[in-house]
Design a protein around this motif. Structure first.
Motif, short mmCIF file in Angstrom:
data_model
loop_
_atom_site.label_atom_id
_atom_site.label_comp_id
_atom_site.label_asym_id
_atom_site.label_seq_id
_atom_site.Cartn_x
_atom_site.Cartn_y
_atom_site.Cartn_z
N CYS A 1 27.83 20.60 -7.73
CA CYS A 1 26.43 21.02 -7.86
C CYS A 1 25.55 19.79 -8.07
O CYS A 1 25.85 18.96 -8.94
CB CYS A 1 26.25 21.98 -9.04
SG CYS A 1 27.27 23.47 -8.95
N THR A 2 24.48 19.68 -7.29
CA THR A 2 23.52 18.59 -7.46
C THR A 2 22.12 19.17 -7.59
O THR A 2 21.79 20.16 -6.94
CB THR A 2 23.56 17.60 -6.29
OG1 THR A 2 23.32 18.30 -5.07
CG2 THR A 2 24.91 16.89 -6.21
N ALA A 3 21.31 18.53 -8.42
CA ALA A 3 19.92 18.94 -8.61
C ALA A 3 19.02 17.81 -8.14
O ALA A 3 19.16 16.67 -8.60
CB ALA A 3 19.64 19.27 -10.07
N THR A 4 18.10 18.12 -7.22
CA THR A 4 17.18 17.14 -6.65
C THR A 4 15.75 17.49 -7.05
O THR A 4 15.30 18.62 -6.82
CB THR A 4 17.29 17.13 -5.12
OG1 THR A 4 18.63 16.80 -4.75
CG2 THR A 4 16.33 16.12 -4.51
N VAL A 5 15.05 16.53 -7.63
CA VAL A 5 13.66 16.72 -8.06
C VAL A 5 12.73 16.10 -7.01
O VAL A 5 12.90 14.93 -6.65
CB VAL A 5 13.40 16.07 -9.43
CG1 VAL A 5 11.94 16.30 -9.85
CG2 VAL A 5 14.35 16.63 -10.48
N GLU A 6 11.79 16.89 -6.52
CA GLU A 6 10.83 16.39 -5.54
C GLU A 6 9.42 16.82 -5.93
O GLU A 6 9.23 17.91 -6.48
CB GLU A 6 11.16 16.95 -4.15
CG GLU A 6 12.51 16.51 -3.61
CD GLU A 6 12.87 17.18 -2.31
OE1 GLU A 6 12.99 16.47 -1.29
OE2 GLU A 6 13.03 18.42 -2.32
#
Length: 235
Positions: A33-38
């Motif tokens: 699981c990866t979380a990407t903030v944009e």
């Protein structure tokens, strides 16, 4: 009832680039699981002021994507290249709903956090394991935003965890693997907050209808198991 959940572990920081990442292992089900903030939000979240000025974001957004690698199961499955399957759509919408329960979206501001859940190996419970791993990856990303002073600590509204439970020959089974899930009389998925509030309850009578007393037993088992899962979160 099977005593407790399957062996569960969370390894954080497994991706050098994502704002939050975790490899979660629940028995023989393993999910990255990866979380990407944009910066920015989907267009439908933009709101134009009454004076006709520049459109602004009403609040931030948390969304999820889910996929299963071709050899995550006993036989190879095709990648979703042309069109996302109905099952995949349902699961990633479930993950998104679950993870949004963690966050004060107004406090998040005009940002989108995308949580990608990629199943490396599947032995039942991929959606619930993805929620648990996604919860940890999202928590890591939120912590970084808080420490950087970009969002207030209140952005982190709650914890969520998920588990599958089943009923077979009158016995309650917790955290089902594939063999248990495929032979249960009843199977259910629960997504629960740290305050024992339900985000989602999915239940199906696979072989025989069930009564209120059985539902109560399944619910109590799920509450106990989700609390145990949250106690193992590393953050």
């Amino acid at each position: 009832m099977k005593s407790g959940i399957r062996p569960l572990s969370f390894e954080t920081g497994v991706n050098a680039y994502a704002e939050g990442s975790v490899l979660v292992r629940a028995g023989n089900t393993h999910v990255l699981c990866t979380a990407t903030v944009e910066d920015g939000v989907p267009p439908w979240l933009m709101e134009r002021p009454a004076d006709g000025g520049k459109a602004i974001a009403k609040h931030g957004w948390i969304t999820a994507e889910y996929s299963m690698l071709p050899r995550a199961t006993h036989t190879r499955t095709r990648r979703d290249r042309e069109k996302v399957s109905g099952r995949t759509q349902e699961i990633q919408r479930l993950i998104g709903r679950a993870l949004r329960a963690m966050v004060d979206l107004k406090a998040l501001g005009p940002r989108t956090i995308t949580v990608d859940c990629d199943v490396l190996q599947a032995d039942g419970g991929t959606r619930t394991t993805s929620i648990n791993g996604g919860s940890v990856a999202l928590a890591v990303a939120l912590k970084k935003l808080i420490e950087a002073g970009k969002v207030p600590a209140s952005v982190f509204a709650d914890r969520v965890s998920a588990v599958s439970v089943g009923l077979k020959n009158g016995a309650v089974i917790v955290d089902l693997n594939y063999d248990q899930d495929s032979t249960c009389d009843v199977d259910m998925n629960f997504v629960v907050t740290a305050r024992d509030q339900f985000v989602e309850v999915q239940g199906t009578a696979e072989r025989a209808a069930f009564g209120l007393a059985d539902l109560d037993r399944l619910t109590q088992a799920a509450l106990q198991a989700t609390a145990e899962i949250r106690s193992l979160y590393p953050i």
